[in-house]
Scaffold this active site. Structure first.
Site, PDB file in Angstrom:
ATOM      1  N   HIS A   1     -45.066   3.900 -15.341  1.00 22.89           N
ATOM      2  CA  HIS A   1     -43.669   3.538 -15.091  1.00 22.89           C
ATOM      3  C   HIS A   1     -43.608   2.424 -14.052  1.00 22.89           C
ATOM      4  CE1 HIS A   1     -44.853   6.331 -11.937  1.00 22.89           C
ATOM      5  NE2 HIS A   1     -43.912   5.785 -11.185  1.00 22.89           N
TER       6      HIS A   1
ATOM      7  N   ASP B   1     -41.156   1.243 -10.613  1.00 23.10           N
ATOM      8  CA  ASP B   1     -40.256   1.895  -9.648  1.00 23.10           C
ATOM      9  C   ASP B   1     -39.011   1.035  -9.477  1.00 23.10           C
ATOM     10  OD1 ASP B   1     -42.172   3.847  -9.238  1.00 23.10           O
ATOM     11  OD2 ASP B   1     -43.041   2.838  -7.481  1.00 23.10           O
TER      12      ASP B   1
ATOM     13  N   HIS C   1     -47.604   1.561 -13.155  1.00 24.42           N
ATOM     14  CA  HIS C   1     -48.588   2.517 -12.637  1.00 24.42           C
ATOM     15  C   HIS C   1     -48.297   3.925 -13.134  1.00 24.42           C
ATOM     16  CE1 HIS C   1     -45.225   2.397  -9.835  1.00 24.42           C
ATOM     17  NE2 HIS C   1     -45.553   3.618  -9.447  1.00 24.42           N
TER      18      HIS C   1
ATOM     19  N   ARG D   1     -51.092  18.969  -4.955  1.00 30.05           N
ATOM     20  CA  ARG D   1     -51.127  17.685  -4.258  1.00 30.05           C
ATOM     21  C   ARG D   1     -49.704  17.304  -3.864  1.00 30.05           C
ATOM     22  NH1 ARG D   1     -51.482  11.901  -7.073  1.00 30.05           N
ATOM     23  NH2 ARG D   1     -51.682  10.640  -5.197  1.00 30.05           N
TER      24      ARG D   1
END
Ligand SMILES: *[C@@H]1O[C@H](CO)[C@@H](O)[C@H](O)[C@H]1NC(C)=O
Ligand SMILES: *[C@@H]1O[C@H](CO)[C@@H](O)[C@H](O)[C@H]1NC(C)=O
Ligand SMILES: *[C@@H]1O[C@H](CO)[C@@H](O)[C@H](O)[C@H]1NC(C)=O
Ligand SMILES: *[C@@H]1O[C@H](CO)[C@@H](O)[C@H](O)[C@H]1NC(C)=O
Ligand SMILES: *[C@@H]1O[C@H](CO)[C@@H](O)[C@H](O)[C@H]1NC(C)=O
Ligand SMILES: *[C@@H]1O[C@H](CO)[C@@H](O)[C@H](O)[C@H]1NC(C)=O
Ligand SMILES: *[C@@H]1O[C@H](CO)[C@@H](O)[C@H](O)[C@H]1NC(C)=O
Length: 722
Positions: free
Chosen positions: A651, A653, A703, A713
């Site tokens: 995607h 940002d 990314h 995480r």
């Protein structure tokens, strides 16, 4: 010509010598108070010949500071003068000593006395005391002070003797009234050839005259100048309620501190700890009287003081139930055997602050082996590990380090007192706080942190309830008691000792409340939450570029990461990673993550401030020419776990650039994870806890979040300049 000069110089020297020989200073002191020792030091500096009368005797002269009395002084002077009555060339100077200093030498006094052309000269003041009815009987004066003060008398021995031989009253009768009656009697005034030092040539009484005097710095000694009469008085007397002002003057006069040499007596009478067989025993009284940010760090500082811990006993008063109990408990569990003893008095004891402070001090007072009492409030961050040693070495009855609120003029001491006993700013206050004047300062009030000698607690300060006095705040009560006992209080700014944490606006309704302190206590916030090597980014180019235009740098400390994760898990409402999202405009998220927004935990203002303070400078460095607004709407913590959401598909940002901070450790906390930038076929697969990526948001940097294969995480993300 030459010989004339030599002769003249010889005559001058001879005259000085001869004159100095003729002056005898007489003073009455029954105890060696701090004020007395200061008097003797200033007399010694100018080589006055001093005879002390009454030392060790019981004082029966009453409380002269508050009411009439002091007759014992006249009796002792009368007795001393009996042996001196026939010494016609002897000039006697009778002065008080507890609240008096010299600012010039004997030659100057004798010269001025001779110029006055009388046999007996008294100090003068503008207030008539103790009998106001006698005011009219005083001879009028055209200018200058009209009334007699008996704290300073100079005269030829036979005349002084004749005057005091008239004394036949009691020790607690008033000395000044006695002298006044003689003076206002015209016959006596003439036969004794008496006058007053109307214009402060020799004597400066400070009572009612504080506004008349200034310090005069020059080369060499510091003097007091009377600005009304343009004179340089030699004897400076803090009579009435001007003792604190005298203390201020004596921080400079005659040679305590000047611009050229700084503090000249700071190393007098110091205690060399390295010469002692054993370190002194210290009782540390810790006072947690209100919710205090950074309390765990406060305890760490206490632990890291450079001092043998087996010589330290710790007494903690905690008045903050629940909230701080967990911090104290944790510290105690980890360090219970480190200190000689560790005692906690909690809120259940229902002690007032004053009672708790009394209890702490009393523990030292009652224990003959307690050499020092070190009182330390929880809002004091002692950044200087040597603080305790340095204070002990200064060897004063009461001494505190100057600590200040970062970037403010707020500190733990007052340079002056108003007449009603509250704060007044001294002329030197700002310079001391900012360490433009460095030294040791005799001051009227201090709080938060100070060291008191155990021996003083068992003598001058032996009263028990020092911190409870009328309606005064406990620190003010303690300092007032010390002032009244004539015990000097010093603060030192010879080193940078630390700072005061602000306890204002401390909201304790969050889970990790210190995270919110970025505005109120920025220095402590930075120390706790910003990575140790953050500043190296700028000084040593301490950052990496693992993929084109992707920068990688340390920003958060371990604690920041842990507390942010803790805060989010405490809040607990993870979004679940669905497309419907009520939190954002439009209600639809194309690339949803399982997250919590900073705004949801009330952390958006603080987070944006963090971005502006700590991220913007890096942007300027790595994307030079681009000036970030430091603005972001989307600020959130993402949770990746195989059970819920493990990865994020490729995607862009909605940002000009994005930061992505790893909040925990690969391999220990999770496996897998990382980030891949498609255009460059470049992956970052070993995120480091506390380190951030920074990359452009649109166009070039498509990314994806790589799958987390085990564990959980956490990352913190901001879309900056959307
Ligand atoms: C005081 O004594 C001086 C000499 O020491 C003399 O000149 C002066 O006239 C005397 N004053 C009075 C008022 O007696
Ligand atoms: C605590 O002390 C105050 C007064 O000193 C008293 O009014 C109050 O009842 C006490 N509380 C408890 C729980 O003992
Ligand atoms: C501390 O104790 C006093 C009572 O002595 C009480 O009024 C005050 O609210 C307490 N402060 C806190 C923060 O618990
Ligand atoms: C303290 O924080 C809580 C939770 O964020 C908030 O509801 C409250 O308004 C805050 N109190 C103050 C005085 O700011
Ligand atoms: C900071 O850098 C030094 C030297 O590179 C390193 O030894 C130290 O561990 C780093 N500190 C942290 C908290 O990573
Ligand atoms: C991407 O890089 C990997 C090695 O890191 C390589 O095996 C692969 O062939 C590369 N793919 C492309 C499309 O260049
Ligand atoms: C996942 O992590 C746990 C500990 O966090 C470990 O016990 C377990 O073996 C790991 N599983 C795999 C498949 O690596």
């Amino acid at each position: 010509m030459l010989s004339a000069w030599v002769l003249c110089a010889c005559l001058l020297l001879w005259k000085l010598f001869y004159l100095a020989e003729k002056l005898l200073v007489l003073t009455v002191a029954t105890e060696e108070t701090d004020g007395f020792l200061r008097f003797m030091q200033s007399a010694g500096y100018f080589k006055y010949n001093v005879k002390v009368l009454g030392m060790g005797q019981t004082w029966k002269g009453g409380d002269v500071g508050r009411s009439i009395g002091g007759g014992q002084r006249v009796r002792l002077l009368k007795e001393a003068m009996e042996d001196l009555a026939d010494q016609e060339d002897l000039v006697v100077l009778s002065v008080d000593s507890y609240d008096l200093i010299f600012s010039g030498g004997p030659e100057e006094i004798l010269r001025k006395f001779q110029q006055a052309n009388h046999k007996v000269l008294f100090a003068a003041e503008g207030l008539v005391w103790p009998d106001k009815k006698l005011a009219d009987k005083y001879p009028s004066v055209r200018s200058g002070k009209r009334y007699l003060n008996s704290g300073g008398i100079i005269g030829y021995a036979p005349y002084v003797s004749r005057m005091v031989s008239q004394w036949n009253l009691h020790d607690n009768d008033d000395d000044q009234l006695f002298y006044t009656k003689i003076y206002v009697d015209p016959l006596q005034r003439q036969t004794l050839n008496m006058t007053l030092d109307h214009k402060c040539q020799i004597f400066q009484n400070l009572n009612g005259a504080v506004d008349e005097v200034l310090l005069k710095f020059g080369t060499g000694i510091v003097r007091v100048r009377n600005t009304v009469y343009d004179t340089l008085p030699v004897v400076v007397h803090g009579n009435g309620n001007t003792k604190m002002y005298l203390n201020y003057l004596s921080n400079y006069v005659p040679d305590t501190w000047n611009y050229e040499h700084g503090c000249t007596h700071c190393d007098d009478d110091v205690l060399d700890l390295s010469q002692l067989k054993e370190y002194p025993n210290v009782l540390v009284g810790v006072f947690i009287e209100q919710p205090t940010p950074f309390l765990p760090e406060f305890f760490e500082r206490l632990l890291s003081l450079d001092y043998p811990k087996d010589k330290l006993k710790v007494f903690v008063h905690n008045n903050v139930s629940v909230y701080h109990e967990k911090h104290i408990q944790k510290f105690w569990e980890e360090n219970r055997n480190v200190f000689s003893t560790f005692k906690v008095v909690g809120p259940e004891e229902n002690l007032s602050q004053g009672e708790a402070r009394n209890m702490g001090m009393d523990l030292c007072r009652k224990d003959a082996a307690c050499d020092y009492y070190f009182s330390l409030d929880s809002d004091v961050m002692l950044t200087n590990r040597q603080t305790l040693k340095l204070l002990i070495e200064q060897n004063r009855k009461i001494i505190g380090p100057v600590v200040t609120r970062h970037g403010k003029l707020w500190s733990n001491f007052w340079g002056a007192l108003s007449l009603d006993g509250y704060y007044a700013r001294s002329e030197d206050y700002v310079d001391i706080v900012q360490r433009k004047r460095v030294g040791m300062w005799n001051i009227p009030f201090m709080a938060h942190v100070y060291l008191v000698k155990g021996s003083a607690l068992r003598t001058e300060l032996k009263e028990k309830n020092y911190f409870v006095l009328e309606k005064l705040d406990p620190d003010m009560a303690f300092c007032r008691n010390a002032r009244e006992m004539g015990v000097f209080m010093y603060i030192t700014n010879r080193e940078d000792f630390g700072r005061l944490v602000s306890t204002a606006n401390y909201n304790t309704s969050h889970y990790n409340n210190d995270l919110w302190q970025i505005f109120e206590n920025p220095v402590d916030w930075k120390e706790k939450y910003i990575h140790q090597n953050y500043t190296k980014i700028f000084t040593e180019n301490y950052l990496e570029e693992p993929c084109p235009d992707v920068f990688w740098f340390p920003v958060f400390s371990e604690k920041a990461c842990d507390e942010i994760v803790g805060e989010m898990e405490h809040y607990g409402s993870w979004s679940g990673g669905t497309h419907e999202d009520k939190r954002i405009a439009g209600g639809y998220e194309t690339v949803p993550t399982d997250d919590i927004h900073m705004r949801q935990i009330g952390y958006d203002k603080e987070w944006l401030h963090f971005i502006r303070e700590f991220i913007s400078p890096i942007t300027l460095k790595v994307y030079s020419g681009y000036f970030t607004k430091g603005y972001a709407i989307m600020n959130f913590v993402v949770k990746y776990t195989p059970e819920r959401q493990a990865y994020l598909r490729p995607h862009h940002d909605t940002s000009t650039f994005t930061i992505n901070i790893a909040l925990n450790n690969k391999d220990t906390d999770f496996q897998g994870g990382g980030c891949r930038f498609h255009r460059y076929n470049c992956s970052l697969s070993s995120p480091r806890k506390g380190w951030s990526f920074m990359h452009p948001g649109r166009l070039t940097h498509l990314h994806e979040g790589l799958p987390t294969t085990n564990g959980t995480r956490y990352i913190a993300v901001s879309f900056i300049d959307p």
